[in-house]
Design a protein around this motif. Structure first.
Motif, PDB file in Angstrom:
ATOM      1  N   LYS A 111      37.565  38.474  48.554  1.00  0.00           N
ATOM      2  CA  LYS A 111      37.701  39.945  48.527  1.00  0.00           C
ATOM      3  C   LYS A 111      38.231  40.474  49.677  1.00  0.00           C
ATOM      4  CE  LYS A 111      32.629  40.519  48.879  1.00  0.00           C
ATOM      5  NZ  LYS A 111      31.708  41.116  48.048  1.00  0.00           N
ATOM      6  N   ASP A 170      42.591  44.141  50.737  1.00  0.00           N
ATOM      7  CA  ASP A 170      42.869  45.262  51.316  1.00  0.00           C
ATOM      8  C   ASP A 170      44.231  46.037  51.012  1.00  0.00           C
ATOM      9  OD1 ASP A 170      40.335  45.503  52.284  1.00  0.00           O
ATOM     10  OD2 ASP A 170      40.774  45.132  54.401  1.00  0.00           O
ATOM     11  N   SER A 185      47.429  45.784  45.659  1.00  0.00           N
ATOM     12  CA  SER A 185      47.299  47.059  44.916  1.00  0.00           C
ATOM     13  C   SER A 185      47.376  46.776  43.375  1.00  0.00           C
ATOM     14  CB  SER A 185      48.749  47.793  45.156  1.00  0.00           C
ATOM     15  OG  SER A 185      49.884  47.301  44.774  1.00  0.00           O
ATOM     16  N   PHE A 208      39.319  48.168  41.395  1.00  0.00           N
ATOM     17  CA  PHE A 208      40.320  48.351  40.554  1.00  0.00           C
ATOM     18  C   PHE A 208      39.948  48.660  39.255  1.00  0.00           C
ATOM     19  CE2 PHE A 208      40.948  45.122  43.936  1.00  0.00           C
ATOM     20  CZ  PHE A 208      42.499  45.193  44.221  1.00  0.00           C
ATOM     21  N   ARG A 211      45.096  47.548  38.671  1.00  0.00           N
ATOM     22  CA  ARG A 211      45.564  48.487  39.470  1.00  0.00           C
ATOM     23  C   ARG A 211      44.265  49.174  40.687  1.00  0.00           C
ATOM     24  NH1 ARG A 211      49.695  52.005  37.221  1.00  0.00           N
ATOM     25  NH2 ARG A 211      50.876  49.973  37.576  1.00  0.00           N
ATOM     26  N   LYS A 212      44.431  49.151  41.822  1.00  0.00           N
ATOM     27  CA  LYS A 212      43.511  49.418  42.768  1.00  0.00           C
ATOM     28  C   LYS A 212      43.231  51.174  42.393  1.00  0.00           C
ATOM     29  CE  LYS A 212      43.163  47.925  46.798  1.00  0.00           C
ATOM     30  NZ  LYS A 212      43.123  47.208  48.077  1.00  0.00           N
TER      31      LYS A 212
END
Length: 229
Positions: free
Chosen positions: A106, A110, A113, A135, A156-157
């Protein structure tokens, strides 16, 4: 472009145009090469963690015109994830394993996306865990291939507009909204399975839970289930 199975084609369709994807557990690299052939991606990373599958994957990539566009990594999960990767693909593995890979790596999410998963088990757990990583479920498609239902999930982020309900985490919020024929067939089969369990002798608390789930499945199939419940 090379022909893909229905499951791989669904994953392919969810990959954002122009992204830098990493296919974790790339197997024969069919998906990686299809993304490059189509022009959806200019560069890619393909990852396998065992010698045999890695050699097979690399051989297929080296035999293609795109070998200079792919970084082949023999590594575990996201251990050697390239800095520019912004889209992760984890397909053909159990849900617990895919989330374990994401949790372990994790710190490398960063710049990611989009995450596209094809979890073969533990879908409720997968949706919950990946949402917990920051997400939301952008879209989802269910395909039926070789007598198996596969749910392809594109995360998706970002945060969902509201917290997902337990039923949405179990069945998929996007699938519940779209209600396509494959999903409805899946719901009907789940309803039948739960009905058979209810026909057996169950402790009162277990029976209550299964009965509530049975009623929820029936309502979803009939189109009367509110997404807010």
């Amino acid at each position: 472009m090379r022909k893909l199975s229905a499951r791989l084609k669904a994953i392919f369709d969810f990959v954002p145009e122009g992204c830098f994807p990493a296919d974790i557990g790339a197997d024969h690299a069919l998906l990686t090469l299809a993304l490059l052939e189509s022009g959806k991606a200019k560069w890619a990373q393909a990852v396998e963690n065992k010698s045999g599958p890695f050699i097979r994957m690399k051989s297929n990539i080296d035999a293609s015109p795109y070998s200079s566009c792919v970084t082949c990594s023999k590594s575990d999960g996201l251990d050697e994830l390239l800095e520019g990767v912004n889209c992760l693909i984890l397909a053909g593995m159990g849900g617990r394993l895919s989330t374990e890979i994401l949790q372990k790596g994790k710190s490398k999410l960063d710049h990611v996306s989009d995450i596209i998963l094809d979890p073969h088990t533990d879908l409720t757990f997968v949706r919950s865990e990946v949402v917990g990583l920051g997400f939301y479920v952008a879209e989802e498609k269910m395909v039926y291939e070789e007598k198996v239902f596969y749910s392809i999930i594109h995360f998706r982020k970002g945060a969902p507009e509201r917290p997902y309900t337990k039923l949405e985490l179990a069945l998929g919020p996007s699938l519940m909204q779209k209600r396509d024929p494959v999903f409805l067939q899946f719901v009907l089969e789940q309803e039948k399975k739960v009905g058979k369990i209810l026909d057996k002798g169950l402790p009162a608390e277990a029976r209550r839970k299964y009965l509530n789930f049975y009623r929820a499945l029936k309502a979803v199939y009939e189109g009367g289930q509110s997404l807010s419940k």
